[in-house]
Design a protein around this motif. Structure first.
Motif, mmCIF file in Angstrom:
data_model
loop_
_atom_site.group_PDB
_atom_site.id
_atom_site.type_symbol
_atom_site.label_atom_id
_atom_site.label_comp_id
_atom_site.label_asym_id
_atom_site.label_seq_id
_atom_site.Cartn_x
_atom_site.Cartn_y
_atom_site.Cartn_z
ATOM 1 N N UNK A 102 0.802 -1.239 0.000
ATOM 2 C CA UNK A 102 0.000 0.000 0.000
ATOM 3 C C UNK A 102 0.826 1.275 0.000
ATOM 4 N N UNK A 103 1.922 1.299 0.768
ATOM 5 C CA UNK A 103 2.733 2.518 0.812
ATOM 6 C C UNK A 103 3.384 2.809 -0.536
ATOM 7 N N UNK A 104 3.880 1.771 -1.203
ATOM 8 C CA UNK A 104 4.458 1.976 -2.538
ATOM 9 C C UNK A 104 3.383 2.333 -3.569
ATOM 10 N N UNK A 105 2.190 1.760 -3.411
ATOM 11 C CA UNK A 105 1.113 2.042 -4.364
ATOM 12 C C UNK A 105 0.733 3.513 -4.348
ATOM 13 N N UNK A 106 0.771 4.153 -3.187
ATOM 14 C CA UNK A 106 0.432 5.572 -3.098
ATOM 15 C C UNK A 106 1.410 6.407 -3.917
ATOM 16 N N UNK A 107 2.699 6.100 -3.779
ATOM 17 C CA UNK A 107 3.719 6.850 -4.519
ATOM 18 C C UNK A 107 3.556 6.649 -6.026
ATOM 19 N N UNK A 108 3.361 5.396 -6.446
ATOM 20 C CA UNK A 108 3.198 5.109 -7.882
ATOM 21 C C UNK A 108 1.945 5.786 -8.425
ATOM 22 N N UNK A 109 0.851 5.744 -7.665
ATOM 23 C CA UNK A 109 -0.384 6.376 -8.118
ATOM 24 C C UNK A 109 -0.234 7.877 -8.294
ATOM 25 N N UNK A 110 0.435 8.552 -7.353
ATOM 26 C CA UNK A 110 0.625 9.998 -7.469
ATOM 27 C C UNK A 110 1.467 10.360 -8.687
ATOM 28 N N UNK A 111 2.508 9.587 -8.929
ATOM 29 C CA UNK A 111 3.374 9.869 -10.078
ATOM 30 C C UNK A 111 2.611 9.689 -11.393
ATOM 31 N N UNK A 112 1.831 8.613 -11.501
ATOM 32 C CA UNK A 112 1.102 8.354 -12.746
ATOM 33 C C UNK A 112 -0.008 9.370 -12.971
ATOM 34 N N UNK A 113 -0.679 9.792 -11.897
ATOM 35 C CA UNK A 113 -1.718 10.810 -12.039
ATOM 36 C C UNK A 113 -1.121 12.112 -12.552
ATOM 37 N N UNK A 114 0.000 12.524 -11.974
ATOM 38 C CA UNK A 114 0.657 13.744 -12.437
ATOM 39 C C UNK A 114 1.078 13.615 -13.897
ATOM 40 N N UNK A 115 1.638 12.460 -14.258
ATOM 41 C CA UNK A 115 2.131 12.250 -15.626
ATOM 42 C C UNK A 115 0.998 12.342 -16.637
ATOM 43 N N UNK A 116 -0.095 11.643 -16.377
ATOM 44 C CA UNK A 116 -1.186 11.623 -17.348
ATOM 45 C C UNK A 116 -1.938 12.938 -17.384
ATOM 46 N N UNK A 117 -2.123 13.576 -16.234
ATOM 47 C CA UNK A 117 -2.819 14.855 -16.238
ATOM 48 C C UNK A 117 -2.027 15.909 -17.000
ATOM 49 N N UNK A 118 -0.712 15.921 -16.799
ATOM 50 C CA UNK A 118 0.139 16.870 -17.520
ATOM 51 C C UNK A 118 0.115 16.593 -19.020
ATOM 52 N N UNK A 119 0.205 15.336 -19.394
ATOM 53 C CA UNK A 119 0.218 14.986 -20.818
ATOM 54 C C UNK A 119 -1.111 15.321 -21.484
ATOM 55 N N UNK A 120 -2.231 15.029 -20.813
ATOM 56 C CA UNK A 120 -3.519 15.336 -21.427
ATOM 57 C C UNK A 120 -3.744 16.844 -21.521
ATOM 58 N N UNK A 121 -3.233 17.596 -20.553
ATOM 59 C CA UNK A 121 -3.332 19.053 -20.663
ATOM 60 C C UNK A 121 -2.587 19.555 -21.881
ATOM 61 N N UNK A 122 -1.449 18.962 -22.180
ATOM 62 C CA UNK A 122 -0.711 19.344 -23.388
ATOM 63 C C UNK A 122 -1.515 18.991 -24.641
ATOM 64 N N UNK A 123 -2.126 17.805 -24.639
ATOM 65 C CA UNK A 123 -2.968 17.396 -25.762
ATOM 66 C C UNK A 123 -4.140 18.366 -25.943
ATOM 67 N N UNK A 124 -4.809 18.699 -24.849
ATOM 68 C CA UNK A 124 -5.981 19.571 -24.918
ATOM 69 C C UNK A 124 -5.588 20.985 -25.326
#
Length: 391
Positions: A102-124
């Motif tokens: 669970x502790x590692x999952x939180x870190x991975x989830x935050x990184x992936x959310x930031x990555x995809x949100x930033x990338x989709x903002x660039x797309x939009x």
């Protein structure tokens, strides 16, 4: 003016088949459902779709990310099999407490959310920039064709009409030039060979597009090799036309100022898309993201091996497939101006803009002929009356 002339001077409307895109999607289940394309009226290229043969859950090639992530998924599955082998045949136990997941999952989830949100903002933002550019082309074309005449001087002269058409062609060429600029396809308008309607040949290199080249001014010399972007260079021609139109009495000072504001907005949209192209995600973030994903994938087998045994291999593969798939989608959306199926369909947007402005220009030519014919008729009638008066 006669009724027939009114009909000729107005825009031609066609409400016949084929149906609109919404209706075509509603009617696809009635007849020849699979792979039957239906044309549309506006947005002919952008709205070009065909019904899906399979549901998206069964799609693994076209538009999917599976090919890009199959290698890391396979490597993690292989590593999991090695861990299970050690736990079963070599050591008594190599497992770790499952509480670390669970502790590692939180870190991975935050990184992936930031990555995809930033990338989709660039797309939009890239899509909005293209929409703004096309809107400015529409506004400038509409203003030019409806205001480029003087009530005191009459319709434009042949040379003035040629100047109007040349400027509108340049406006249509700006989206083409912007598309090539964002794809680093330098000199696509001057290269030899190639195919109609496609700026890239089968080898992936810039090819000659006759439609695009025909929109550029005769004798234009590009300076891309010296660092001057062609879209920026073309705006000088449009700005010069606005100045000439003001001198001819076509545009008032406020109208000319508004047209220049539209041209500035066009350049601003071009600059925003250029910023997206030239500003990648910081490499430190990419390095850390890859390392965290790899670390999580390597720790996960040790946390599952005691409880699941050999079942840990498919479970770990499924988790890694999900995480690396999300990361791969972000990588594709980071640069939305390419040729991937998930990128902005630049060719279709530019082609639809050209089709739309071509229709406007055709209607303007017809209207100009009617106006010129009306002026000639009135001049002949006045001369006839003068002749009779002298007689």
């Amino acid at each position: 003016m006669s009724i027939e002339r009114v009909r000729q001077s107005g825009p031609r409307l066609n409400f016949s088949e084929p149906p609109t895109p919404t209706m075509s999607r509603q009617n696809t289940s009635l007849y020849e459902r699979h792979h039957k394309r239906r044309t549309t009226h506006p947005h002919l290229l952008s709205s070009r779709r065909k019904p899906r043969r399979w549901p998206l859950v069964f799609r693994f090639i076209k538009g999917a990310i599976h090919v890009e992530i199959i290698l890391p998924v396979f490597l993690h599955a292989l590593f999991t099999a090695f861990v299970v082998y050690l736990d079963t045949y070599v050591f008594e136990s190599v497992g770790l407490p499952a509480s670390i997941i669970p502790s590692l999952s939180i870190v991975v989830g935050l990184i992936l959310v930031f990555r995809n949100q930033t990338s989709y903002n660039r797309f939009w933002d890239g899509r909005n920039g293209m929409s703004t550019l096309n809107t400015c082309v529409r506004n400038l074309s509409r203003t030019i064709v409806t205001n480029s005449y003087n009530t005191k001087r009459g319709p434009p002269t042949p040379s003035e009409r040629e100047d109007i058409e040349r400027t509108i062609r340049i406006l249509v060429a700006i989206p083409f030039a912007t598309k090539n600029h964002l794809r680093a396809e330098w000199g696509a308008a001057w290269a030899g060979g190639g195919f109609l309607g496609n700026d890239v040949d089968e080898h992936g290199t810039a090819a000659y597009n006759p439609e695009y080249a025909g929109l550029l001014p005769a004798g234009l010399e590009g300076h891309e090799d010296e660092g001057l972007g062609l879209p920026y260079q073309l705006t000088f021609f449009v700005d010069g036309f606005i100045k000439r139109g003001e001198d001819r009495g076509w545009f008032s000072a406020p109208s000319a100022s508004q047209m220049q504001a539209q041209l500035n907005t066009l350049l601003e949209a071009y600059g925003r898309m250029e910023t997206i192209k030239l500003t990648p995600i910081p490499v430190a973030h990419l390095i850390h993201q890859k390392q965290v994903l790899a670390l999580f994938g390597c720790v996960l087998p040790f946390a599952m091996v005691d409880e699941m045994g050999w079942w840990a291999i498919p479970i770990v593969s499924l988790v890694i497939f999900t995480l690396y798939g999300i990361e791969g989608i972000g990588s594709q959306l980071e640069d939305p101006f390419g040729y991937d199926r998930n990128d902005i369909n630049m060719d279709a947007l530019v082609g639809d803009t050209k089709t739309e402005i071509d229709v406007v220009l055709s209607e303007w030519r017809q209207h100009s002929k009617i106006m010129e014919g009306g002026m000639n008729a009135r001049e002949g009638e006045d001369a006839w009356k003068t002749m009779l008066g002298r007689g």
